[in-house]
Design an enzyme around this catalytic site. Structure first.
Site, PDB file in Angstrom:
ATOM      1  NE  ARG A 197      10.908 -59.682 -57.564  1.00  0.00           N
ATOM      2  CZ  ARG A 197      10.240 -60.292 -58.536  1.00  0.00           C
ATOM      3  NH1 ARG A 197       9.231 -59.689 -59.141  1.00  0.00           N
ATOM      4  NH2 ARG A 197      10.555 -61.516 -58.901  1.00  0.00           N
TER       5      ARG A 197
ATOM      6  N   GLY B 184      16.242 -69.436 -52.155  1.00  0.00           N
ATOM      7  CA  GLY B 184      16.317 -68.018 -52.480  1.00  0.00           C
ATOM      8  C   GLY B 184      16.088 -67.096 -51.289  1.00  0.00           C
TER       9      GLY B 184
END
Length: 459
Positions: free
Chosen positions: A15, A11
């Site tokens: 954020r 990933g």
């Protein structure tokens, strides 16, 4: 039974607001991925597969030669990520640990307990769970009246009743390896995120009447998954408390543990005293009975026994037993201080070796120098090692005395037992046992001061 492991590290971590892949953000001196890999290694997997994707080359560099890598070119969820490991693991008998690379606080002991629980209960799958005071955002563990796991429901898919459940999914699992890859072929994207969830294989196992269990962590902190900088700081705090506690158990004294920052690979001997605001980073080693006072900052340095480092910085250097440094000294990379050396306030040492019992008490720069034993540097001494293009070496023998405010211009050599007069500029070699004076001659002009307007005679 043979153990295998899949680490999910593909990933981006949007954020985190960072160009760096999420799993490469550091906690206590090493990346989150390295923390996870070390814990995973405790179950001694026959094969470890790390699934990479975003900036895969960077991630692979961190664990190069320690794991097999597979690439997830599209980020289609955890189920899809695990399927990427199929060419490496499919068809092998045994059990497989699936763990996220952003869970740095899970310990090796917990993973070993999880494996034991899975094997002892003859489960096809076992979920690592935790009890959360505030479970918002986590997948919930849904059990039947007998305590058996029925399914895992993600926050966005959970009913009002399911959202009240406190037991949460940590994102770590053990699966029967062969059944895992068979079940992964049957999952779909019929959920709020439109992704392949690894959690959906639990429902498939239940439909087949297979046994699914859950092992609950004793310490909720271990369940933390890091998705943003707030969680990263939380993980950092937990890890540093663990590290400091381990050192205290081993005989290290902390004046203020909450304000002492020690990386995970640091080694500290017994009866060392650490004052507040001490930072020790990298692979530093601190010898027994040493004292590091407030504000000391150590990076990848080896510090001997019975040293006293006072509010100073030491980088990539070695400091022998009995040395005193500081206050406000800076030992820069590539330096070595021999036994009983004293480097005092506002002294900088760079790329130099300093012999036993040598002293540089104050306001001195020693750069690219080879200094012998029992040398004394007066205040304000400078080794001039750089001409704007190249660095040059200064060699100083044993028992040399360098007077205050001396400038030693390299390349130059001061022989054993020589003396440099205060205020000298040395540009030529000084033979052993010689005295070198390199200062301008003083001339006194009698009564000339009376000619100045500010002299009392002219007021």
């Amino acid at each position: 039974m043979t153990n295998y492991a899949i680490i999910l590290a593909a990933g981006k971590g949007t954020r985190m607001k960072s160009d760096l892949p999420k799993v490469l953000h550091q906690v206590a001196g090493i990346s989150m991925l390295e923390h996870v890999f070390r814990s995973v290694s405790s179950i001694e997997p026959a094969k470890t597969v790390t699934v990479v994707g975003h900036k895969a080359d960077l991630v692979e560099q961190v664990l190069s030669g320690q794991t097999e890598f597979v690439r997830q070119t599209e980020q289609l969820g955890t189920g899809h990520a695990v399927r990427m490991a199929e060419p490496v693991l499919a068809g092998l008998p045994g059990q497989t640990l699936v763990i996220a690379g952003d869970t740095p606080l899970i310990t090796g002991d917990s993973l070993k307990h999880l494996i034991d629980f899975h094997i002892n209960h003859k489960n096809v799958a076992t979920i690592l769970t935790a009890e959360a005071d505030n479970p918002f955002g986590y997948g919930r563990i849904v059990r039947n009246q007998h305590g058996e796991v029925l399914k895992i429901v993600e926050q966005k898919d959970a009913s009002d009743f399911e959202q009240q459940i406190k037991e949460i999914n940590t994102g770590t699992y053990i699966f029967d390896n062969e059944r895992l890859f068979e079940a992964l072929k049957k999952i779909n994207t019929d959920n709020a995120q439109g992704e392949y969830y690894i959690t959906d294989v639990i429902g498939i196992f239940r439909e087949n009447g297979e046994k699914v269990g859950a092992y609950t962590l004793a310490d909720f902190d271990e369940s933390l998954g890091v998705n943003d900088r707030v969680a990263l700081a939380t993980a950092e705090g937990v890890m540093r408390r663990r590290i400091n506690q381990a050192h205290m158990v081993n005989g290290v004294s902390f004046v203020h543990p909450e304000a002492t920052y020690i990386d995970i690979d640091v080694e500290i001997g017994p009866e060392v005293q650490l004052e507040a605001n001490v930072t020790i980073k990298g692979k530093s080693k601190i010898g027994a009975q040493s004292v590091l006072t407030n504000g000391t900052y150590i990076v990848d340095a080896v510090i001997g026994e019975r040293t006293v480092i006072t509010n100073s910085m030491i980088e990539e250097s070695t400091v022998a037993d009995g040395v005193t440094v500081g206050p406000y000294a800076h030992i820069r990379p590539g330096s070595s201080l021999a036994k009983d050396v004293h480097v005092g306030n506002f002294v900088e040492v760079k790329g130099s070796s300093i012999g036993e019992n040598t002293k540089a008490g104050h306001l001195t720069y020693i750069g690219n120098a080879e200094v012998g034993a029992n040398v004394n540097f007066g205040a304000g001494t400078i080794t001039v090692n750089y001409d704007g293009q190249k660095k040059y070496k200064t060699v100083i023998g044993d028992n040399v005395f360098v007077g205050s405010n001396s400038t030693i211009i390299a390349p130059v050599e001061l022989g054993d037992n020589s003396l440099v007069g205060a205020g000298s500029t040395i540009t030529k070699d000084v033979p052993a046992d010689a005295i070198a004076l390199g200062r301008g001659r003083q001339i006194n002009k009698e009564d000339y001061a009376k000619r100045l307007p500010h002299h009392p005679a002219n007021q």
